[in-house]
Motif scaffolding. Sequence first.
Motif, PDB file in Angstrom:
ATOM      1  N   ASN A 139       7.580  -7.462   5.399  1.00  0.00           N
ATOM      2  CA  ASN A 139       7.773  -8.539   4.424  1.00  0.00           C
ATOM      3  C   ASN A 139       8.954  -8.233   3.497  1.00  0.00           C
ATOM      4  OD1 ASN A 139       6.839 -11.094   3.364  1.00  0.00           O
ATOM      5  ND2 ASN A 139       6.184  -9.967   1.550  1.00  0.00           N
ATOM      6  N   LEU A 140       9.080  -6.980   3.071  1.00  0.00           N
ATOM      7  CA  LEU A 140      10.195  -6.614   2.202  1.00  0.00           C
ATOM      8  C   LEU A 140      11.528  -6.719   2.937  1.00  0.00           C
ATOM      9  CD1 LEU A 140       8.730  -3.485   0.353  1.00  0.00           C
ATOM     10  CD2 LEU A 140       9.028  -5.790  -0.562  1.00  0.00           C
ATOM     11  N   LYS A 141      11.569  -6.316   4.181  1.00  0.00           N
ATOM     12  CA  LYS A 141      12.813  -6.363   4.936  1.00  0.00           C
ATOM     13  C   LYS A 141      13.318  -7.786   5.121  1.00  0.00           C
ATOM     14  CE  LYS A 141      12.097  -2.002   7.344  1.00  0.00           C
ATOM     15  NZ  LYS A 141      11.746  -1.282   8.559  1.00  0.00           N
ATOM     16  N   PHE A 142      12.413  -8.740   5.143  1.00  0.00           N
ATOM     17  CA  PHE A 142      12.811 -10.132   5.356  1.00  0.00           C
ATOM     18  C   PHE A 142      12.832 -10.943   4.067  1.00  0.00           C
ATOM     19  CE2 PHE A 142      12.261  -8.852   9.659  1.00  0.00           C
ATOM     20  CZ  PHE A 142      13.168  -9.631  10.360  1.00  0.00           C
ATOM     21  N   GLY A 143      12.913 -10.242   2.931  1.00  0.00           N
ATOM     22  CA  GLY A 143      13.151 -10.921   1.669  1.00  0.00           C
ATOM     23  C   GLY A 143      11.922 -11.350   0.912  1.00  0.00           C
ATOM     24  N   GLY A 144      10.742 -10.960   1.379  1.00  0.00           N
ATOM     25  CA  GLY A 144       9.514 -11.350   0.696  1.00  0.00           C
ATOM     26  C   GLY A 144       9.224 -10.474  -0.508  1.00  0.00           C
ATOM     27  N   THR A 145       8.203 -10.871  -1.270  1.00  0.00           N
ATOM     28  CA  THR A 145       7.713 -10.094  -2.408  1.00  0.00           C
ATOM     29  C   THR A 145       6.235  -9.842  -2.188  1.00  0.00           C
ATOM     30  OG1 THR A 145       9.315 -11.094  -3.930  1.00  0.00           O
ATOM     31  CG2 THR A 145       7.367 -10.056  -4.913  1.00  0.00           C
ATOM     32  N   ASN A 146       5.841  -8.595  -2.168  1.00  0.00           N
ATOM     33  CA  ASN A 146       4.465  -8.257  -1.814  1.00  0.00           C
ATOM     34  C   ASN A 146       3.476  -8.530  -2.934  1.00  0.00           C
ATOM     35  OD1 ASN A 146       5.411  -7.511   0.658  1.00  0.00           O
ATOM     36  ND2 ASN A 146       5.300  -5.301   0.304  1.00  0.00           N
ATOM     37  N   HIS A 147       3.782  -8.101  -4.144  1.00  0.00           N
ATOM     38  CA  HIS A 147       2.903  -8.364  -5.277  1.00  0.00           C
ATOM     39  C   HIS A 147       3.741  -8.380  -6.544  1.00  0.00           C
ATOM     40  CE1 HIS A 147       2.958  -3.906  -4.914  1.00  0.00           C
ATOM     41  NE2 HIS A 147       2.939  -3.921  -6.242  1.00  0.00           N
ATOM     42  N   SER A 148       3.157  -8.811  -7.630  1.00  0.00           N
ATOM     43  CA  SER A 148       3.884  -8.905  -8.891  1.00  0.00           C
ATOM     44  C   SER A 148       2.944  -8.579 -10.042  1.00  0.00           C
ATOM     45  CB  SER A 148       4.488 -10.305  -9.070  1.00  0.00           C
ATOM     46  OG  SER A 148       3.449 -11.276  -9.164  1.00  0.00           O
ATOM     47  N   LEU A 149       3.494  -8.556 -11.242  1.00  0.00           N
ATOM     48  CA  LEU A 149       2.716  -8.335 -12.459  1.00  0.00           C
ATOM     49  C   LEU A 149       2.821  -9.564 -13.347  1.00  0.00           C
ATOM     50  CD1 LEU A 149       3.820  -4.702 -13.430  1.00  0.00           C
ATOM     51  CD2 LEU A 149       1.960  -5.399 -11.906  1.00  0.00           C
ATOM     52  N   ASP A 150       1.886  -9.694 -14.263  1.00  0.00           N
ATOM     53  CA  ASP A 150       2.007 -10.734 -15.274  1.00  0.00           C
ATOM     54  C   ASP A 150       3.320 -10.532 -16.015  1.00  0.00           C
ATOM     55  OD1 ASP A 150       1.534 -11.699 -18.230  1.00  0.00           O
ATOM     56  OD2 ASP A 150       0.132 -12.805 -16.965  1.00  0.00           O
ATOM     57  N   LYS A 151       4.034 -11.625 -16.262  1.00  0.00           N
ATOM     58  CA  LYS A 151       5.374 -11.497 -16.839  1.00  0.00           C
ATOM     59  C   LYS A 151       5.374 -10.811 -18.191  1.00  0.00           C
ATOM     60  CE  LYS A 151       5.410 -16.134 -18.932  1.00  0.00           C
ATOM     61  NZ  LYS A 151       6.135 -17.433 -18.965  1.00  0.00           N
ATOM     62  N   THR A 152       4.278 -10.880 -18.927  1.00  0.00           N
ATOM     63  CA  THR A 152       4.241 -10.231 -20.238  1.00  0.00           C
ATOM     64  C   THR A 152       4.247  -8.718 -20.130  1.00  0.00           C
ATOM     65  OG1 THR A 152       1.816 -10.286 -20.290  1.00  0.00           O
ATOM     66  CG2 THR A 152       2.992 -12.180 -21.228  1.00  0.00           C
ATOM     67  N   LYS A 153       3.981  -8.192 -18.929  1.00  0.00           N
ATOM     68  CA  LYS A 153       3.966  -6.746 -18.725  1.00  0.00           C
ATOM     69  C   LYS A 153       5.355  -6.183 -18.431  1.00  0.00           C
ATOM     70  CE  LYS A 153      -0.399  -5.892 -19.283  1.00  0.00           C
ATOM     71  NZ  LYS A 153      -0.847  -5.017 -20.396  1.00  0.00           N
ATOM     72  N   LEU A 154       6.347  -7.070 -18.342  1.00  0.00           N
ATOM     73  CA  LEU A 154       7.692  -6.615 -17.982  1.00  0.00           C
ATOM     74  C   LEU A 154       8.677  -6.759 -19.139  1.00  0.00           C
ATOM     75  CD1 LEU A 154       7.935  -7.919 -14.316  1.00  0.00           C
ATOM     76  CD2 LEU A 154       7.484  -5.605 -15.124  1.00  0.00           C
ATOM     77  N   GLY A 155       8.186  -6.985 -20.333  1.00  0.00           N
ATOM     78  CA  GLY A 155       9.033  -6.959 -21.517  1.00  0.00           C
ATOM     79  C   GLY A 155      10.285  -7.796 -21.375  1.00  0.00           C
TER      80      GLY A 155
END
Length: 992
Positions: free
Chosen positions: A700-716
Amino acid sequence: MYRGGRGGARGGAHAPKAIFGLGRIPVPDGTVTALEDQYQKTVKAEQDPPDLGAMSLDDNKPVRKAQENLALPARPSYGTQGRKITLWANYFQMIPDTRTLLHRHSIEVKKIGKEDGSSEGASQNAPSGKKLQRIIELLLEEPRISQYGDKIVTDFRSMLISTVPLDEIETTITYRAELEDFPPTLRQENYTIWVRHDGTVRIGDLTSYLTSTDTNATYPARLQTVQALNVFLRHYAKAHRYTAAPGKAKSFPTRPRDSENASLGAGLVAIRGFFSSVRLATARILVNINVSNGAFYRQSALKDTVQSHGKENGIDLKKLQSFLKLVRVRTTHLENRSNKLGEDIPRVKTIFGLAVPGDGKGNRSPKIKSFGAGPDGVEFFKYDDSESGGQKSKGQKSGSQKPAGQDRDNTDTSGRYVSVYQWFQTKYKINLDPAYPVVNVGNKEFPSYLPVEVCEVMRGQAYNKKLSPNQTKKMINFAVRDAERNAKSITDMGPQVVGWHSQVNTKMSTFGININTQLLTVPGRILSAPRINYDARPDGSNVFTSAASGTWNMRDVKFVQGARLGPWSFVEFYWHDDKRKATGQQAEEHLLVKVRQFASVMRVSGLQVPEPTRFQQGHMCPITSSIDGSIVNRLRLAPASQSGRFMLVIIPNKADSELYNHVKHLCDVKLGIFTQCAVSQTFMKDNNVQTWANIALKVNLKFGGTNHSLDKTKLGVIQHGETMVVGIDVTHPSPGSAKNAPSVAAMVASKSKTLGQFPAILKLQAEAKEEMVDSLTQMLDTRLDIWKANNQDKLPKNILVYRDGVSEAQYDLVLEKELPLLRKACFNKYPAGEFPKMTIIVVGKRHHTRFYPTCKKDQDTKSGSPLPGTVVDRGITESRKWDFFLQAHSALQGTARPAHYHVMFDEIFRNDKQESENFADTVEDLTHNMCYLYGRATKAVSICPPAYYADLACERARRYLGRLFDTDSDQDSATAADITVHQDLRTRMFYI
């Protein structure tokens, strides 16, 4: 499901681990804490630092001026977030007499030439290693130095430290081996040695600096003082006969009765020793000490060593020659010698290599039947008047078996050729085994051959080359121990091995230095883990999963952004002579079943995957070598696709690194095909959903996907979509690499605010082993282009750089050399007046700081290490620096190693005008949360993903250049084309 990464853990119940020092936990030093707090009050009362963003981009003078004024960014505060805990740290406190003066002296050694008596230059066989150490040992016996006894220590290389000033000394030393009473009467080696005063430091000046709360206080001799203290610290181990001290900071007991050791096979043994180094912290001088495990040549008969090596590697004479090169052996066929004290004086030789056709020079050169010939295949010319195997030539001692002819007139024919086999049978009544190669203990021009039967490998010789997969496994089994056992070894064995007890090391009292061998305690905090986001449910509701103990699974969830694959296919390569491998139509059908099951798992994970394309020639391909021509022919069959060509490649086993390297170089560089390699034995297992799901993460990463994410407030600051995150690393040739192996730099950078994709670029460094990256401008140019293409034609307002691999001695160079190159890229891309803010944080992972929990509730039950999320920025740090230790991960086994983050340059965080915000908390929390965004694992990793991805990209470059990195033989030099990734892969994570 989870896989890979630094750290990590497997599920299941775990037996409780012991706690070090349970019941006797000293409170962290309150004096240190008070001084840290007072320094922060002083910092906050002073003006903010100047805005470095306004500096000229085409002139690095302002950068240097700002650096001189600020040194590195001052610590804005100490972190406060998280649950407060107390931890053990693997540090002792050094308690010096502040009145002690340390006089530094440089040592220069040059060999005296034969003809004119002049000293040879550094490039002309200047002594090094064991020879240099022995010369300096002889220097210490010189009356003008020996009169001071315990008042002198040395690193046995280039520095001498004393508590009394020494006059400048120039002396001549005649070399003699250890235990010998007198130099040899013939072929003496003479060396001129200069000892010159190089400054004096007072320990009290250093302690005054460390306890000062004056933000303008400086101590220019900081590095010189630390260096002098380290020389003192390590002198005992380097001078001790039964301690090996390879490199600068490690010590290993070499006698089996004194050490913990284990066989690694193939002639090697693992020994447990210790690393030690002086570290400076607020209000005190510390000594960092950690368990270190090293590989050494096993003390044994050389014949046994060769036999053991053969069992592991087969009959591979070139590999054997590489293994034995520069190994010191003791000969056993000549009469013993003793000194005045009755001590046995060993006859020591150093192995140059095996017997090779072309050895020697002149008409009477040896006759060598083949590379690595045995005693019956090596003949030397024995002159009729020679009783010791021929005319002694350059450097030859009595009794050696060096071929004759070098020092004679080539017309002299009064002699005959004799084989090594015949000579030892006649002269020493020793029957040799012709199946074993003889070794050359001379050199290429003046060889001297000995059979393995008369040589013994000496103990204490470090093995610095790459271990085999089997040896690596054994080393890991030996080295991996829980935190409590390592802490106990440090306190129980460490001071004894390194020599920090005044009863055995009398220099400690002379220098006025004491070391408290009780581990320190420091305050720490445990940060909360963020929630992990996956694809929304059909009703639009968000899907979250918790990361208990730093790990989670993807059960019943899908990737945040699943990639779409076009037509794709698969191939399995197998060795043509592997009789265990099933072939034929039935095997083809079985392979197809497994591949279709894998495709199904990819779909369940969120990828859009069609059925694999079938080949008329079938999908199982026998090969005869790792570069078999059928490999490229089969890979070329990967079907065309708008989303990128893709081939699943199944290889025989993990040990086939050459095959893996070849596949990756062909597809990444030459053909432009995304590949996912899998090991046959693992991929083809039944009920293999977890393995296939782990592979799906990478696809999935090699073909441009995103596996998981965080709540945007956790990324300052990243949440606003205006900050590009960059990772930089450099990989260097390792011991065992070819001499012309290059260094390679890698840069990765995010494409969006989700931090799901980090495309990479690789560049050769202009000079090997140069850490500072010289192509940063071009590399950042390309990353900015990718960001712009994915963000509505806008460039980022902030660039946050995580720089991996920089040692503390190189921190200044980041500002002096790399920052201007990064700014130049911005100058090329941005309109005037719109330049981005930049912050550079160095990520240290090759350090020796470890923490140990003091109570059960703060312990990771799997390894006995602290819990994931543990952060330390007090107690062992300096108030004047902005750094912190973060252990974000759960150790899979052994003692967890925290990452060390050091803010080198900052325009993003400190220029934020939210005065109530704690910037230390901001940076620590952001870095910690990013450790949960490593795409190819469902766990937090030990260093933040930008640095981790850059490290992976460097590793891929090493694969492309395997011919240089995986062998010490001469090879064609690397070119830029060797690591220039195909244009079809450049904007994707090809290196995952």
